[in-house]
Motif scaffolding. Structure first.
Motif, PDB file in Angstrom:
ATOM      1  N   ASP A 133     -28.142  29.137  17.274  1.00  0.00           N
ATOM      2  CA  ASP A 133     -28.188  28.568  15.930  1.00  0.00           C
ATOM      3  C   ASP A 133     -29.617  28.296  15.480  1.00  0.00           C
ATOM      4  OD1 ASP A 133     -27.211  27.587  13.554  1.00  0.00           O
ATOM      5  OD2 ASP A 133     -26.905  25.561  14.322  1.00  0.00           O
ATOM      6  N   ASN A 134     -30.505  27.954  16.410  1.00  0.00           N
ATOM      7  CA  ASN A 134     -31.867  27.565  16.041  1.00  0.00           C
ATOM      8  C   ASN A 134     -32.893  28.687  16.190  1.00  0.00           C
ATOM      9  OD1 ASN A 134     -31.965  24.397  15.586  1.00  0.00           O
ATOM     10  ND2 ASN A 134     -30.556  24.772  17.255  1.00  0.00           N
TER      11      ASN A 134
ATOM     12  N   HIS B 175     -32.585  33.264  13.350  1.00  0.00           N
ATOM     13  CA  HIS B 175     -33.695  33.230  12.393  1.00  0.00           C
ATOM     14  C   HIS B 175     -33.940  34.576  11.707  1.00  0.00           C
ATOM     15  CE1 HIS B 175     -37.202  31.281  10.635  1.00  0.00           C
ATOM     16  NE2 HIS B 175     -37.908  32.362  10.938  1.00  0.00           N
TER      17      HIS B 175
ATOM     18  N   LEU C 169     -38.595  25.049  12.639  1.00  0.00           N
ATOM     19  CA  LEU C 169     -38.265  24.114  13.718  1.00  0.00           C
ATOM     20  C   LEU C 169     -38.928  22.756  13.494  1.00  0.00           C
ATOM     21  CD1 LEU C 169     -38.505  26.467  16.832  1.00  0.00           C
ATOM     22  CD2 LEU C 169     -36.457  25.709  15.622  1.00  0.00           C
TER      23      LEU C 169
ATOM     24  N   ARG D  12     -36.845  20.862  10.941  1.00  0.00           N
ATOM     25  CA  ARG D  12     -35.599  20.360  11.536  1.00  0.00           C
ATOM     26  C   ARG D  12     -35.857  19.147  12.414  1.00  0.00           C
ATOM     27  NH1 ARG D  12     -31.881  25.621  13.239  1.00  0.00           N
ATOM     28  NH2 ARG D  12     -31.943  26.648  11.194  1.00  0.00           N
TER      29      ARG D  12
END
Length: 403
Positions: free
Chosen positions: A76-77, A81, A130, A133
């Protein structure tokens, strides 16, 4: 009462004493009978359809669930992307000819991008994404410590706690909006036509937008207050919708799955499935709203993006929207309803790869777990030494009434 039915009441009694209890006295094969009866019950349970898991099996399954959840978090992270970049570049290109509503049309475009710009072209802006987040999580944690607003809620929370939690999300979204918009620009700009941004440039650009609250910093760039309102509205609506879908999915899975699946591993798997379903549903439902907000982020920034019609050229984005409704109406009049879904094929590719990776990781971890499990030995069927119900059946008594 038969002492065998409740043996705990007769622990102090000598059942083998044939003078006190002649009917339960010692007989040949009597002890073997009761022992084999219990053994028979255990053996029948092991051969039945209902399986009993030991502690080691449950622990292995818990580790498998944790590993799959970790793989889902990484996907997901990090691994999603590139699909996010393709999706955003399609959304902000109001003059594109190809809408890429299906994932098959993106394959030649991605090949051309790799040929002209290299393998890193779809990983641009990952560091700033990132950072934003992490900044969002830090701001939420700080607000929850400075105020009585809870950072997390459950179905058992009160209405007051729910409202306070919603307010916390709104405040954190409003604070992060300038930095999120700066990070968004880094993820869509072309590397061959723009300078490569530094690691901390996202904070510099975010503070510049935040300080110019009322007047735009560049040309047609919208003021930050005009971006905060749609960002907060989209973010909180999407969050509440995702929370409802997740709760409903978890309840449905809890009702449909077997009642024996109540251990931690089964609950963890249901949580993962419910979270993934909620994320997919929210992305699909709010995709048109996301397209409008992303176009407002890019207006006035003089950003040059990759032309995904061919993947071989670049183009500048020049728009003049006055707000959310103007952007929405312009998109409908110039591009049609499907214009709000530009790049939807990248979203399909993203979650297809996500689900496939989760399935693959679960299969690999399950195979590793099966190798770590101890082999279960099934005991041989015991011999029932119970006495016959009718004795001397081979020699029936003679009747003197017959000749």
């Amino acid at each position: 009462m038969d002492p065998r039915e409740n043996s705990s009441r007769y622990l102090d009694l000598e059942l083998n004493d044939e003078y006190k209890y002649p009917e339960y006295g010692s007989r040949p094969g009597h002890d073997d009978y009761f022992t084999n009866r219990e053994f028979l019950l255990q053996y029948s349970n092991t051969k039945s359809s209902k399986t009993y898991q030991n502690y080691e099996d449950i622990t292995v399954k818990r580790y498998i669930g944790s590993g799959v959840a970790f793989v889902s978090l990484i996907t997901d992270n990090l691994l999603s992307h590139p699909f996010l970049i393709l999706r955003r570049q399609c959304q902000v290109n109001h003059a594109s000819v190809r809408y890429h509503l299906l994932p098959f049309t993106l394959v030649p475009t991605v090949c051309h991008l790799h040929q002209h710009q290299g393998l890193t072209t779809l990983w641009k802006g990952l560091g700033s994404a990132l950072l934003v987040r992490g900044m969002t999580l830090g701001i939420e944690d700080l607000i929850s410590k400075l105020t009585p607003w809870p950072k997390e809620i459950s179905w058992h929370s009160s209405l007051k706690q729910f409202c306070q939690h919603t307010m916390l999300k709104c405040v954190s979204l409003a604070i992060v909006t300038p930095f999120y918009s700066a990070s968004f620009v880094e993820t869509v700009q072309s590397e061959i036509a723009s300078e490569k941004p530094g690691i901390l440039d996202v904070f510099r650009e975010g503070f510049i937008r935040l300080l110019n609250w009322g007047a735009p910093a560049k040309g047609r760039m919208l003021p930050i207050w005009a971006l905060i309102v749609p960002t907060v509205a989209l973010g909180i609506t999407r969050y509440l919708f995702s929370m409802m879908v997740r709760g409903a999915t978890f309840r449905i899975l809890q009702c449909t799955m077997s009642k024996d699946a109540t251990n931690a591993a089964a609950v963890q798997e249901r949580n993962l499935t419910a979270s993934l379903t909620a994320t997919i549903a929210s992305d699909v439902v709010f995709y048109p709203c996301e397209t409008v907000v992303h176009r407002l982020y890019l207006q006035g920034t003089r950003t040059i993006i990759d032309n995904l019609d061919s993947g071989r050229s670049v183009l500048a984005i020049l728009t003049n929207y006055s707000g959310v409704m103007d952007c929405y109406n312009s998109c409908l009049s110039q591009e049609g309803t499907s214009g709000l879904y530009k790049g939807f094929g990248a979203l399909i590719l993203q979650y297809a790869a996500h689900v496939a990776l989760i399935k693959l990781s679960r299969f690999v971890l399950s195979e590793i777990g099966s190798l770590l499990e101890k082999p279960k030995s099934i005991p041989p069927p015991p011999v029932d030494n119970s006495p016959p119900a009718i004795s001397n059946i081979a020699n029936p008594p003679k009747s003197y009434l017959l000749p």
